[in-house]
Scaffold this motif. Structure first.
Motif, short mmCIF file in Angstrom:
data_model
loop_
_atom_site.label_atom_id
_atom_site.label_comp_id
_atom_site.label_asym_id
_atom_site.label_seq_id
_atom_site.Cartn_x
_atom_site.Cartn_y
_atom_site.Cartn_z
N SER A 54 64.09 42.47 -33.45
CA SER A 54 63.11 41.52 -32.93
C SER A 54 63.40 40.14 -33.49
N CYS A 55 62.73 39.13 -32.94
CA CYS A 55 62.85 37.77 -33.46
C CYS A 55 62.41 37.75 -34.92
N ALA A 56 61.30 38.42 -35.23
CA ALA A 56 60.80 38.43 -36.61
C ALA A 56 61.82 39.04 -37.55
N ASP A 57 62.45 40.13 -37.15
CA ASP A 57 63.44 40.79 -37.99
C ASP A 57 64.61 39.86 -38.28
N CYS A 58 65.04 39.11 -37.28
CA CYS A 58 66.16 38.18 -37.43
C CYS A 58 65.79 37.02 -38.34
N VAL A 59 64.58 36.52 -38.19
CA VAL A 59 64.13 35.38 -38.99
C VAL A 59 63.91 35.79 -40.44
N LEU A 60 63.33 36.98 -40.66
CA LEU A 60 63.07 37.45 -42.02
C LEU A 60 64.37 37.61 -42.83
N ALA A 61 65.50 37.84 -42.15
CA ALA A 61 66.78 38.01 -42.84
C ALA A 61 67.19 36.73 -43.57
N ARG A 62 66.74 35.58 -43.12
CA ARG A 62 67.08 34.28 -43.73
C ARG A 62 68.59 34.13 -43.88
N TYR B 298 74.02 32.59 -41.08
CA TYR B 298 75.03 32.97 -40.09
C TYR B 298 74.40 33.47 -38.79
N CYS B 299 73.12 33.83 -38.80
CA CYS B 299 72.49 34.51 -37.66
C CYS B 299 71.21 33.79 -37.22
N SER B 300 70.99 33.75 -35.90
CA SER B 300 69.74 33.19 -35.38
C SER B 300 69.33 33.99 -34.15
N TRP B 301 68.05 33.88 -33.80
CA TRP B 301 67.50 34.62 -32.66
C TRP B 301 67.72 33.83 -31.38
N THR B 302 68.35 34.46 -30.40
CA THR B 302 68.64 33.83 -29.11
C THR B 302 68.20 34.77 -27.99
N THR C 268 57.74 34.04 -40.05
CA THR C 268 58.04 34.39 -38.66
C THR C 268 57.21 33.60 -37.65
N SER C 269 56.41 32.66 -38.10
CA SER C 269 55.61 31.86 -37.17
C SER C 269 56.50 31.06 -36.22
N VAL C 270 57.76 30.82 -36.61
CA VAL C 270 58.67 30.11 -35.72
C VAL C 270 58.93 30.90 -34.45
N CYS C 271 58.80 32.22 -34.54
CA CYS C 271 58.96 33.04 -33.33
C CYS C 271 57.81 32.79 -32.37
N ALA C 272 56.58 32.69 -32.90
CA ALA C 272 55.41 32.44 -32.07
C ALA C 272 55.52 31.08 -31.40
N ALA C 273 56.06 30.11 -32.12
CA ALA C 273 56.18 28.77 -31.56
C ALA C 273 57.20 28.69 -30.45
N SER C 274 58.13 29.64 -30.46
CA SER C 274 59.23 29.57 -29.49
C SER C 274 59.17 30.66 -28.44
N THR C 275 58.28 31.61 -28.61
CA THR C 275 58.17 32.73 -27.67
C THR C 275 56.72 32.82 -27.22
N SER C 276 56.46 32.57 -25.95
CA SER C 276 55.09 32.44 -25.47
C SER C 276 54.24 33.67 -25.69
N ASP C 277 54.82 34.85 -25.55
CA ASP C 277 54.02 36.06 -25.67
C ASP C 277 54.19 36.73 -27.03
N TYR C 278 54.67 35.98 -28.05
CA TYR C 278 54.95 36.61 -29.34
C TYR C 278 53.69 37.19 -29.96
N ASN C 279 52.59 36.42 -29.96
CA ASN C 279 51.36 36.91 -30.58
C ASN C 279 50.87 38.18 -29.91
N THR C 280 50.96 38.21 -28.58
CA THR C 280 50.53 39.41 -27.86
C THR C 280 51.41 40.60 -28.22
#
Length: 641
Positions: free
Chosen positions: A469-477, A480-484, A504-516
């Motif tokens: 998921s986007c959160a999993d990718c972001v949590l890795a910090r 070399y890797c980013s969520w696309t 992981t709030s950056v995922c919510a800001a970039s993905t409209s249905d992330y919170n849902t």
């Protein structure tokens, strides 16, 4: 019921033994001082040697991106794109008299590039020899002082423009070890005998100054015997020394062909307030910067209490010590020019300046790290090698990633973000021998690691393990890797990352249905992306549930109705043990992971009662079989993942 209690005790005994065996080298959950991930899919290629090698070296040429490996009687050029050997050079020992070795071997110890020529040196059957190889011809020369006599002797080398600097024994027994300029356009220059005591040279580096080349220095990092005879003092201390690139030695009357600019200072890493230091320098990586003042030195130390530490130093700080400290043991007026100053004509330096260098080359002040009060990173892992990569993240900022390796081939990827290390991942190279050498190809983002039997190529941009998921990718910090749109992939400018704090709030800001989606993952059992399993289990039998560990930085708990239970870790799984199934044991179980600001339901089970005539008649027998099966099959705990 007595039977079930007896079986459960047996069950727990076997389980605890199984957990101990399965987690011998597995991180403990919830700690920030361990790797977040155990990487598996990162080895992208291998090169096997015809026979096992006692010693290998790797050479990476930054300008061309070429990488070479030298072993016994050979040099290979490696193609990291096709994972094959693109060129082979065989250099057998060449000498007229018999070797003392049986058989007579040429172990390669030096590989360098001079223009279009490859400069190679080796032990040559205890008679060091060098070859300059070009497309048109091969030139040979004597190699004493450049190559050691045997591969077990201490040595190092460094090319600076057209000159070769080296430290290698001048005598067969390994003595007369000193740092010299041996080859090139400038005069050969060497050290004064009393400057170092039983040294082990670790690394040398040239720090460029684009606008001031006459003041460029060569820095030498080494450890030597401690002159402090206090029984509580460590027998070894670490030092940094420097010489000027322009140093041609003194005049014919005084200090001819001897460094006139040599100075040294103690390099300390530890806890100054407690007078607790890591004194044994093991490896150094110098990360050059466009402005020489920003150049950083990453130094790996060990201690007498079997711990390792990484301390980071600024070249500006090192220079300040050499330029401003008093000279240890010297109490007279400092002559002009100041000893150690770089001049265009070192042969014209006044005798007073050179005498201070000769007799008092050590600084009174010590060189402390940029974090001063403590090392940047302390570990119980026995690291032996370090390299550091600069990586541009999606936010266009540059981050340093430390790659630390142990003798056994365990590699940790550590993010430097501020003053705190973040251990991104651990990779275990599947080798039965000790690590011999390690080089970074920063252009291709690959790490090349050499062992006795083969070379492994590690892909630093492998992002598949953070692809859930986007959160999993972001949590890795992981810079070399980013969520696309394609998932967790090698970093691109518009990728989603949060290297600074991993929130992981950056995922919510970039993905409209992330919170849902996030709420649904936590609360809905029917979603397809939740790993949900239906199981029918007989009454009274002991049972366990298993949940995969996605991150060792997370805290895992089991939720059943209104109760929460801690995870019992076994290797890469979290278990929940149910001593005996009762009516209250049935229903929904959720495995929940919590990491930073992210809460995730990793796995869900629905347990229902299985009641048939045969199971009811043989319930006790079923209990025995269940417990015995778990004990016999160590890997059974993973079958539900």
């Amino acid at each position: 019921m007595k039977l079930n209690q007896s079986l459960f005790l047996s069950f727990m005994t076997v389980f605890q033994w199984t957990v101990h065996v399965g987690s011998e080298d597995t991180p403990t959950l919830g700690s920030r001082n361990i790797p977040r991930l155990l990487s598996q899919d990162v080895i992208k290629g291998t090169f096997s040697y015809p026979v096992h090698q006692n010693h290998t070296i790797l050479f990476y040429h930054e300008d061309s991106g070429e990488i070479y490996v030298g072993g016994t009687d050979f040099v290979y050029k490696l193609d990291l794109d096709r994972y094959q050997i693109s060129e082979e050079i065989h250099l057998n020992a060449t000498r007229e008299e018999p070797c003392f070795e049986v058989p007579c071997k040429n172990v390669i110890t030096v590989i360098e590039k001079f223009g279009d020529s490859l400069f190679v040196c080796g032990t040559n059957g205890l008679r060091p020899h060098c070859w300059k190889l070009s497309a048109d011809e091969t030139k040979e020369q004597e190699g004493t002082g450049i190559s050691p006599f045997t591969h077990t002797q201490n040595s190092l080398y460094l090319r600076v423009e057209g000159d070769l600097y080296a430290a290698a024994p001048l005598d067969y027994d390994g003595s007369a070890l000193q740092f010299r300029r041996e080859e090139g356009r400038r005069a050969n220059v060497w050290m004064y005998d009393t400057w170092v005591s039983e040294p082990t040279f670790v690394s040398a580096a040239w720090v460029k100054r684009q606008n001031d080349p006459d003041n460029e220095k060569i820095y030498i990092f080494f450890r030597e015997k401690n002159s402090d005879q206090n029984p509580e003092a460590d027998p070894w201390i670490s030092q940094v020394a420097r010489v000027c690139k322009t140093d041609e030695g003194g005049s014919k009357r005084f200090f001819q062909n001897t460094w006139t600019s040599f100075l040294k200072a103690r390099l300390v890493c530890g806890f100054p307030e407690e007078s607790l230091y890591f004194n044994r320098l093991q490896d150094v990586y110098v990360q050059n910067a466009e402005d020489w003042r920003d150049t950083r030195v990453y130094a790996l130390f060990t201690s007498s209490w079997n711990a390792t530490a990484v301390c980071i130093y600024s070249i500006q700080t090192i220079e300040d010590i050499f330029n401003n400290s008093t000279f240890k043991g010297y109490d007279k007026a400092v002559p002009e020019p100041r000893p150690g100053t770089c001049v265009r004509n070192s042969r014209a330096l006044p005798l007073a300046t050179i005498r201070v260098v000769r007799d008092y080359p050590e600084m009174s002040d010590w060189v402390h790290s940029v974090h001063y009060t403590a090392p940047f990173y302390v570990s119980n892992n026995n690291y032996t090698k370090i390299v550091v990569d600069r990586v541009q993240a999606a936010d266009q900022r540059m981050y340093s990633v430390l790659l630390l390796a142990t003798d056994s081939g365990k590699i940790h990827k550590v993010l430097e973000s501020g003053s705190e290390p973040f251990i991104i991942s651990q990779t275990q190279i599947p080798s039965q021998s000790n690590l011999q050498s390690m080089k970074l190809d920063s252009q291709k983002k690959k790490l090349v690691v050499s062992f006795a039997e083969k070379i492994y190529v590690v892909d630093l941009q492998s992002c598949n393990e953070s692809n859930k998921s986007c959160a999993d990718c972001v949590l890795a910090r992981d810079p070399y890797c980013s969520w696309t749109k394609s998932g967790c992939s090698p970093t691109v400018p518009d990728g989603i990352q949060n290297i600074v704090d991993g929130k992981t709030s950056v995922c919510a800001a970039s993905t409209s249905d992330y919170n849902t989606v996030n709420r649904t993952r936590r609360n809905a059992a029917s979603r397809l992306d939740i790993d949900s399993t239906q199981l029918a289990v007989p009454m009274d039998v002991p049972f366990y549930l298993s949940c995969p560990i996605d991150s060792y930085h997370a805290v895992y708990t089991w939720r059943h109705r209104d109760e929460r239970s801690p995870c019992l870790q076994m290797s890469s799984s979290c278990l929940l043990l149910i001593p005996a199934m009762t009516p209250d044991s049935y229903g929904s179980y959720e495995c929940i992971s919590e990491e930073r600001d992210y809460v995730n339901m990793v796995k869900q089970y629905h347990l229902t009662e299985r009641e048939d005539r045969r199971a009811k008649a043989n319930r006790g027998k079923a209990s025995a079989v269940a417990a015995q099966t778990l004990g016999i099959t160590v890997g059974l705990a993973l079958f539900l993942n």
